[in-house]
Design a protein around this motif. Sequence first.
Motif, short mmCIF file in Angstrom:
data_model
loop_
_atom_site.label_atom_id
_atom_site.label_comp_id
_atom_site.label_asym_id
_atom_site.label_seq_id
_atom_site.Cartn_x
_atom_site.Cartn_y
_atom_site.Cartn_z
N ILE A 1 0.59 -0.98 -0.16
CA ILE A 1 -0.22 0.31 0.03
C ILE A 1 0.84 1.33 -0.29
O ILE A 1 1.84 1.52 0.40
CB ILE A 1 -0.93 -0.01 1.27
CG1 ILE A 1 -2.15 -1.10 0.98
CG2 ILE A 1 -1.57 0.96 1.40
CD1 ILE A 1 -2.63 -1.69 2.94
N ARG A 2 0.81 2.16 -0.70
CA ARG A 2 1.36 3.28 -1.02
C ARG A 2 0.73 4.84 -0.70
O ARG A 2 -0.53 4.64 -0.46
CB ARG A 2 1.89 3.39 -2.54
CG ARG A 2 2.71 2.76 -2.68
CD ARG A 2 3.56 2.85 -4.88
NE ARG A 2 2.70 2.74 -5.22
CZ ARG A 2 2.35 4.16 -6.26
NH1 ARG A 2 3.02 5.32 -5.50
NH2 ARG A 2 1.41 3.82 -7.06
N CYS A 3 1.12 5.42 0.11
CA CYS A 3 0.71 6.77 0.46
C CYS A 3 1.36 7.98 0.40
O CYS A 3 2.57 8.01 0.60
CB CYS A 3 -0.01 6.67 1.50
SG CYS A 3 -0.93 8.15 2.09
N ASN A 4 1.13 9.14 -0.62
CA ASN A 4 1.68 10.28 -1.45
C ASN A 4 0.88 11.29 -0.67
O ASN A 4 -0.65 10.92 -0.74
CB ASN A 4 1.86 10.26 -2.66
CG ASN A 4 3.46 8.88 -2.77
OD1 ASN A 4 4.79 9.62 -2.42
ND2 ASN A 4 2.50 7.61 -3.29
N ALA A 5 1.12 12.46 -0.63
CA ALA A 5 0.72 13.84 -0.61
C ALA A 5 0.69 14.74 -1.72
O ALA A 5 1.96 14.69 -2.11
CB ALA A 5 0.95 14.15 1.00
N VAL A 6 -0.10 15.74 -2.61
CA VAL A 6 -0.45 16.15 -3.20
C VAL A 6 0.11 17.61 -2.74
O VAL A 6 -0.92 17.86 -1.80
CB VAL A 6 -1.05 15.91 -4.27
CG1 VAL A 6 -0.76 17.51 -5.48
CG2 VAL A 6 -0.77 14.70 -5.42
#
Length: 250
Positions: A179-184
């Motif tokens: 599971i990947r999690c990124n912020a913009v």
Amino acid sequence: MSLLKDKVAFVSGAGSGIGRAVAVAYAREGAKVAVSDINNEHGEATVQLIKDAGGEAFFVYADSSKAEDNKKAVDAIVAKYGRLDVACNNAGIGGPAALTGEYPVEGWDKVIAVNLNGVFYACRYQLEQMAKNGGGSIVNMASIHGTVAAPMSAAYTAAKHGVVGLTKNIAAEYGQKNIRCNAVGPGYIHTPLLDDNLDEDSLNAIKGKAAMNRLGKPEEIADLVVFLSSDKSSFTTGSYIIADGGYTAV
């Protein structure tokens, strides 16, 4: 294109602005999209846009500041499509404008409830489901004010800094669970949020602070979100990617 072919996606705050652009882009790339908003009319309008373009979508009402609404949204998606692969937690508000020492407490509580607590609640139930799926990708909508101040908007700045920290924590905890999690971090984008809170002189002043001397377009942020949601960014997690036309470069 089909970067999200056969994926099931969720977008909060999808009734307008960046959220609508993300939902439309997800559908264009082949995803089935759960469109969420607190405004039923706006949310259903986004669904219709997607369907008119040949995509698949449905509307699910959710107040992102309520944990139970976030759980119900995930439950509704799983009931309809059997899984959840991609989520963009975009819902947010600007809040009052005041010096920190004069900031209304009720305004602080509301901004934190939507912009920070709401992202946590969403991730809490999305992660639970994605772990059952065997993987997934979450994109949390932060802001350039996840790294620089927004004078007169202490709650907004604090909440967006919190979203960046939460994103990194999730990435560290779930990296081995696929599971990947990124912020913009968008800069100033031409959306109803800006139009409702700033006059023309203020908008022009903000344009001048960006190296590109313009506001961004919702679609420009949506393209970045699609990339981070897709397997094209398979080795990217815990990142906070700014898209601001050069606003924070100087």
